[in-house]
Design a protein around this motif. Structure first.
Motif, PDB file in Angstrom:
ATOM      1  N   UNK A 117     -11.917  43.843  -0.664  1.00 25.05           N
ATOM      2  CA  UNK A 117     -11.706  42.829  -1.694  1.00 25.05           C
ATOM      3  C   UNK A 117     -12.419  41.524  -1.359  1.00 25.05           C
ATOM      4  N   UNK A 118     -12.560  41.205  -0.068  1.00 24.41           N
ATOM      5  CA  UNK A 118     -13.288  40.004   0.319  1.00 24.41           C
ATOM      6  C   UNK A 118     -14.762  40.088  -0.038  1.00 24.41           C
ATOM      7  N   UNK A 119     -15.327  41.289   0.085  1.00 26.99           N
ATOM      8  CA  UNK A 119     -16.714  41.510  -0.336  1.00 26.99           C
ATOM      9  C   UNK A 119     -16.853  41.239  -1.830  1.00 26.99           C
ATOM     10  N   UNK A 120     -15.922  41.766  -2.605  1.00 29.58           N
ATOM     11  CA  UNK A 120     -15.966  41.565  -4.067  1.00 29.58           C
ATOM     12  C   UNK A 120     -15.828  40.083  -4.421  1.00 29.58           C
ATOM     13  N   UNK A 121     -15.011  39.380  -3.656  1.00 28.04           N
ATOM     14  CA  UNK A 121     -14.832  37.944  -3.860  1.00 28.04           C
ATOM     15  C   UNK A 121     -16.169  37.221  -3.660  1.00 28.04           C
ATOM     16  N   UNK A 122     -16.852  37.544  -2.568  1.00 28.35           N
ATOM     17  CA  UNK A 122     -18.163  36.947  -2.312  1.00 28.35           C
ATOM     18  C   UNK A 122     -19.145  37.269  -3.438  1.00 28.35           C
ATOM     19  N   UNK A 123     -19.194  38.530  -3.813  1.00 32.83           N
ATOM     20  CA  UNK A 123     -20.136  38.967  -4.854  1.00 32.83           C
ATOM     21  C   UNK A 123     -19.887  38.241  -6.171  1.00 32.83           C
ATOM     22  N   UNK A 124     -18.635  38.031  -6.494  1.00 31.45           N
ATOM     23  CA  UNK A 124     -18.271  37.368  -7.749  1.00 31.45           C
ATOM     24  C   UNK A 124     -18.915  35.991  -7.841  1.00 31.45           C
ATOM     25  N   UNK A 125     -18.789  35.204  -6.786  1.00 37.11           N
ATOM     26  CA  UNK A 125     -19.297  33.833  -6.848  1.00 37.11           C
ATOM     27  C   UNK A 125     -20.801  33.761  -6.631  1.00 37.11           C
ATOM     28  N   UNK A 126     -21.361  34.709  -5.908  1.00 34.46           N
ATOM     29  CA  UNK A 126     -22.822  34.771  -5.796  1.00 34.46           C
ATOM     30  C   UNK A 126     -23.451  35.111  -7.148  1.00 34.46           C
ATOM     31  N   UNK A 127     -22.814  36.006  -7.892  1.00 30.95           N
ATOM     32  CA  UNK A 127     -23.322  36.363  -9.217  1.00 30.95           C
ATOM     33  C   UNK A 127     -23.167  35.191 -10.181  1.00 30.95           C
ATOM     34  N   UNK A 128     -22.063  34.457 -10.070  1.00 32.98           N
ATOM     35  CA  UNK A 128     -21.895  33.261 -10.903  1.00 32.98           C
ATOM     36  C   UNK A 128     -23.024  32.271 -10.648  1.00 32.98           C
ATOM     37  N   UNK A 129     -23.397  32.103  -9.388  1.00 33.13           N
ATOM     38  CA  UNK A 129     -24.479  31.183  -9.049  1.00 33.13           C
ATOM     39  C   UNK A 129     -25.805  31.655  -9.642  1.00 33.13           C
ATOM     40  N   UNK A 130     -26.032  32.957  -9.613  1.00 32.48           N
ATOM     41  CA  UNK A 130     -27.244  33.526 -10.206  1.00 32.48           C
ATOM     42  C   UNK A 130     -27.294  33.241 -11.708  1.00 32.48           C
ATOM     43  N   UNK A 131     -26.169  33.438 -12.393  1.00 27.10           N
ATOM     44  CA  UNK A 131     -26.120  33.188 -13.831  1.00 27.10           C
ATOM     45  C   UNK A 131     -26.281  31.702 -14.131  1.00 27.10           C
ATOM     46  N   UNK A 132     -25.634  30.845 -13.335  1.00 24.52           N
ATOM     47  CA  UNK A 132     -25.756  29.401 -13.553  1.00 24.52           C
ATOM     48  C   UNK A 132     -27.177  28.911 -13.300  1.00 24.52           C
ATOM     49  N   UNK A 133     -27.931  29.659 -12.500  1.00 28.04           N
ATOM     50  CA  UNK A 133     -29.336  29.314 -12.238  1.00 28.04           C
ATOM     51  C   UNK A 133     -30.262  29.869 -13.310  1.00 28.04           C
ATOM     52  N   UNK A 134     -29.680  30.450 -14.351  1.00 30.34           N
ATOM     53  CA  UNK A 134     -30.506  30.994 -15.427  1.00 30.34           C
ATOM     54  C   UNK A 134     -31.111  32.336 -15.104  1.00 30.34           C
ATOM     55  N   UNK A 135     -30.429  33.120 -14.255  1.00 27.77           N
ATOM     56  CA  UNK A 135     -30.945  34.433 -13.899  1.00 27.77           C
ATOM     57  C   UNK A 135     -32.118  34.373 -12.943  1.00 27.77           C
ATOM     58  N   UNK A 136     -32.120  33.358 -12.089  1.00 28.03           N
ATOM     59  CA  UNK A 136     -33.171  33.221 -11.066  1.00 28.03           C
ATOM     60  C   UNK A 136     -32.517  33.090  -9.697  1.00 28.03           C
ATOM     61  N   UNK A 137     -33.306  33.391  -8.666  1.00 28.18           N
ATOM     62  CA  UNK A 137     -32.816  33.218  -7.299  1.00 28.18           C
ATOM     63  C   UNK A 137     -33.095  31.787  -6.857  1.00 28.18           C
ATOM     64  N   UNK A 138     -32.390  30.866  -7.487  1.00 28.74           N
ATOM     65  CA  UNK A 138     -32.544  29.442  -7.188  1.00 28.74           C
ATOM     66  C   UNK A 138     -31.159  28.814  -7.179  1.00 28.74           C
ATOM     67  N   UNK A 139     -30.758  28.168  -6.105  1.00 27.87           N
ATOM     68  CA  UNK A 139     -29.395  27.646  -6.038  1.00 27.87           C
ATOM     69  C   UNK A 139     -29.150  26.528  -7.044  1.00 27.87           C
ATOM     70  N   UNK A 140     -28.082  26.619  -7.846  1.00 24.10           N
ATOM     71  CA  UNK A 140     -27.694  25.497  -8.702  1.00 24.10           C
ATOM     72  C   UNK A 140     -27.448  24.262  -7.836  1.00 24.10           C
ATOM     73  N   UNK A 141     -27.947  23.119  -8.262  1.00 22.85           N
ATOM     74  CA  UNK A 141     -27.880  21.913  -7.436  1.00 22.85           C
ATOM     75  C   UNK A 141     -27.456  20.708  -8.268  1.00 22.85           C
ATOM     76  N   UNK A 142     -26.862  19.736  -7.590  1.00 21.38           N
ATOM     77  CA  UNK A 142     -26.468  18.480  -8.222  1.00 21.38           C
ATOM     78  C   UNK A 142     -26.245  17.453  -7.125  1.00 21.38           C
ATOM     79  N   UNK A 143     -25.849  16.254  -7.505  1.00 23.52           N
ATOM     80  CA  UNK A 143     -25.425  15.265  -6.510  1.00 23.52           C
ATOM     81  C   UNK A 143     -23.926  15.406  -6.270  1.00 23.52           C
ATOM     82  N   UNK A 144     -23.493  14.904  -5.107  1.00 16.58           N
ATOM     83  CA  UNK A 144     -22.056  14.921  -4.842  1.00 16.58           C
ATOM     84  C   UNK A 144     -21.310  14.107  -5.902  1.00 16.58           C
ATOM     85  N   UNK A 145     -21.864  12.972  -6.296  1.00 17.60           N
ATOM     86  CA  UNK A 145     -21.204  12.149  -7.303  1.00 17.60           C
ATOM     87  C   UNK A 145     -20.950  12.899  -8.590  1.00 17.60           C
TER      88      UNK A 145
END
Length: 516
Positions: free
Chosen positions: A384-412
Motif C-alpha cells: 500500500x505504501x508503493x501505491x501511495x507513492x505512485x498516486x502522488x507521483x502521477x498527480x505531479x505528472x498530470x499537474x505538469x501537463x503530462x510531462x516529466x517536469x516537476x510542478x514548481x512555485x514559490x514558498x509564498x
C-alpha cells in the motif's frame, strides 16, 4: 604508541601544517616532539561568526609516553574462507548493483568466491547518457534512469557519505572509495561527500576491481522469478532482451533499491514476507547558496574561505489531529547543487537533489519532508505504501501537463494557497504541516521561509515503503539462502549505511556457506 587528541583549533587562514604546533601547545610538556600525525576528523565551528574555527581530532605519535587517550585500532578483517568447509561450490549471486550490491560483491570477490552480479540497468557510462536524454528530451527509459543502473540511486545525488550508524565497516567503505578514486578527505571530513561526477568514476573502478578478482557483472538483466524448493533458494530466472535464463545457486544477496516496485510485486507474489514501512513525502526547496552561507557563516563562503554552507532542520507539528506529532525535516541537502527530475516509472514525476564535487552551482536545495505513517496508506496490503507513492507521483505528472517536469512555485505561493498545481501533488496533511512548521524553520535558519524560495514537487523516494523481513543471521524469514539487503530492503538510509549492510550480508553469506 598512537594517541588521539581532540579540539585542536585552527584559524581559517592557518595551514594544516600548524597542527603539530597546536598539539604541543595544548599538551604543554617540555621537550615533547611529534614524530607522526594524521587527521581523524575535521569540522567547522561557526557559532561565533566573527571567529570561525576549523576543529580537528588528530592521531599522533610522540617521543614520550603520555597520559592521553590511546587511538583506537580500527581495522576491518575480511572473512576467511576455508574451502574444505564450503557446502557447495555454486557461485553466490548479488541482485542489484547500488551501494549495497557493490560492496557485497566486492567482499565476496575479495574473499575469492567469484560472485555473479545481476543488474537490471546499464553501466554507469551508458546510464548517464540515458539520464541526459531524459532530462533534455523528456524520454524516460524505465530500466535506465536516475533510480536504476550501476551505482543505484546514489549515483545521481550529492554522493553524501554521512550516516547515523557506528560500525567498523564504515572505515572499510571509505577506504575502498578512496582507493578507487574518491578524495582522501572523505576519511576525516565531518560531512564527507564525493559528488555525482566523481562518484561515477569511483563506481566504474569498483566494477573493474570486482571483475579483476573473478566476479561477473551482467547488466541490462532483470530478475523475474526466484526458484524455491523445500524452503531453500535454488536459482533465479532472469530476463535480458526478452530472453530468459536460469542461474542455479544456493545463496543470493538481494539489494533491489528503494524504487524496485516490480521486484516488490514479484516477492509478494511468491510469498516472501515483507511489512509496510513508514517513509516521508514532500518537496524540494531551493535557495541561493549565498543566503545559506550568510545564515550559517555571516557571509559568502568564498569570501570567508569555507566550503558552501549546509543545514539540517527539523520541527514537530502540534495541534490539528491530522498533523499533530508529525515530523517535518530537511533531508539530503545539496550545497551548490541542482534540483533534478528522478522519475523511474511511466506517468510519474519525482524530484531529487544532486551536486557535483565542486558544489559550485550557486544554489542550495534539500528535500522538505513530512512523515507518512502506515495508517495513511489506507490499506493493510503490504504494498500500500508503493501505491501511495505512485498516486502522488502521477498527480505531479498530470499537474505538469503530462510531462516529466516537476510542478514548481514559490514558498509564498504555496503558503498562501496560490499554487494549486503544487498543492495538488501533496497530501493535505503534508501541506498543512509545512504551513505550520516553515516559520519555525525560518527561525532556525534565517531566510529559509523566504517568500521567493523555490519549491518543486514531488519528493517520495527518501526511503523504501517496505521492509523485506530477515532473521538475525541475515536470511529471509521465508527462504533460506536469500539475504535481503540495503535501502530497498528496508535496512539502510543512504550510501554509507547501504554499503555497510551489503558488507554485513556478504559476511553472513560466507559464514553460512561454510556451515558456521
Amino acid at each position: 604508541m598512537m594517541y588521539r587528541i581532540h579540539q585542536i583549533k585552527l584559524d581559517l587562514a592557518d595551514s594544516k601544517e600548524k597542527i603539530p604546533e597546536k598539539i604541543l601547545k595544548k599538551i604543554g610538556i617540555r621537550d615533547l616532539s611529534i614524530k607522526e600525525w594524521h587527521i581523524v576528523k575535521e569540522s567547522i565551528d561557526a557559532r561565533d561568526k566573527a571567529n570561525i574555527k576549523w576543529i580537528y581530532s588528530v592521531d599522533f605519535i610522540a617521543n614520550k609516553k603520555l597520559k592521553l587517550e590511546e587511538a583506537p585500532i580500527i581495522e576491518y578483517r575480511l572473512p576467511e574462507v576455508d574451502w574444505n568447509l564450503l557446502s557447495d561450490r555454486k557461485k553466490p549471486i548479488v541482485v542489484g548493483f547500488g551501494p549495497a550490491g557493490i560492496f557485497a560483491a566486492l567482499i565476496l570477490a575479495q574473499a575469492g568466491l567469484n560472485p555473479i552480479v545481476i543488474e537490471r540497468g546499464k553501466e554507469v557510462e551508458k546510464r548517464a547518457h540515458d539520464v541526459e536524454n531524459f532530462w533534455n528530451n523528456n524520454v524516460l527509459n524505465t530500466e535506465s534512469n536516475v533510480q536504476f543502473g550501476e551505482g543505484g540511486a546514489g549515483a545521481f545525488s550529492d554522493g553524501k557519505l554521512t550516516t547515523g550508524i557506528k560500525d567498523v565497516r564504515i572505515k572499510k567503505v571509505l577506504e575502498e572509495l578512496v582507493r578507487f578514486g574518491a578524495p582522501s578527505e572523505i576519511l576525516y571530513k565531518q560531512k564527507p561527500h564525493i559528488g555525482t561526477d566523481m562518484l561515477m568514476i569511483v563506481v566504474k573502478n569498483l566494477r573493474e576491481e570486482i571483475i579483476r578478482l573473478g566476479g561477473q557483472i551482467i547488466f541490462e538483466t532483470k530478475m523475474t522469478d526466484i526458484i524455491v524448493s523445500e524452503g531453500k533458494i535454488k536459482g533465479l530466472v532472469c530476463e535480458k532482451n526478452k530472453e530468459q535464463s536460469t542461474y542455479f545457486c544456493s545463496h543470493v544477496i538481494l539489494a533491489p533499491g528503494h524504487s524496485a516496485r516490480d521486484t516488490f510485486e514479484q516477492l509478494n507474489d511468491i510469498g516472501i514476507k515483507m511489512e509496510q514501512k513508514p517513509f516521508s513525502i514532500g518537496v524540494r526547496i531551493e535557495h541561493p547558496q549565498e543566503l545559506v552561507d550568510i545564515a550559517q557563516y555571516g557571509g559568502p563562503h568564498g569570501d570567508i574561505g569555507l566550503p558552501p554552507a549546509e543545514y539540517k532542520l527539523s520541527h514537530r507539528c502540534k495541534g490539528d489531529s491530522d498533523v499533530d506529532g508529525r515530523g517535518v525535516y530537511t533531508f539530503c541537502m545539496c550545497p551548490g547543487g541542482q534540483v533534478i527530475t528522478a522519475s523511474s516509472q511511466e506517468k510519474g514525476v519525482v524530484v531529487n537533489g544532486m551536486s557535483l564535487h565542486a558544489r559550485n552551482s550557486g544554489w542550495a536545495n534539500s528535500a522538505l519532508l513530512c512523515d507518512v505513517r502506515t495508517e495513511d496508506f489506507g490499506s493493510s496490503d503490504v504494498l500500500a505504501g508503493v501505491r501511495f507513492q505512485e498516486k502522488y507521483e502521477h498527480k505531479a505528472y498530470l499537474q505538469a501537463g503530462g510531462r516529466y517536469a516537476p510542478p514548481a512555485c514559490t514558498w509564498g505561493a504555496l503558503r498562501d494557497g496560490k499554487a494549486p498545481h503544487v498543492e495538488g501533488c501533496l497530501p493535505e496533511f503534508a501541506v498543512a504541516a509545512f504551513r505550520q512548521v516553515m516559520p519555525e524553520l525560518g527561525k532556525k535558519l534565517k531566510g529559509f521561509d523566504a517568500d521567493d524560495a523555490k519549491v518543486y514537487a514531488v519528493e517520495t523516494r527518501s526511503s523504501s515503503p517496505v521492509r523485506i523481513l530477515r532473521e538475525k543471521n541475515g536470511q529471509s524469514v521465508s527462504v533460506l539462502g536469500l539475504y535481503p539487503c540495503g535501502e530497498g530492503a528496508g535496512y539502510a538510509g543512504g550510501i554509507t549505511s547501504a554499503a555497510v549492510d551489503g558488507i554485513k550480508m556478504a559476511e553472513a553469506l560466507i559464514c553460512d556457506m561454510q556451515g558456521k
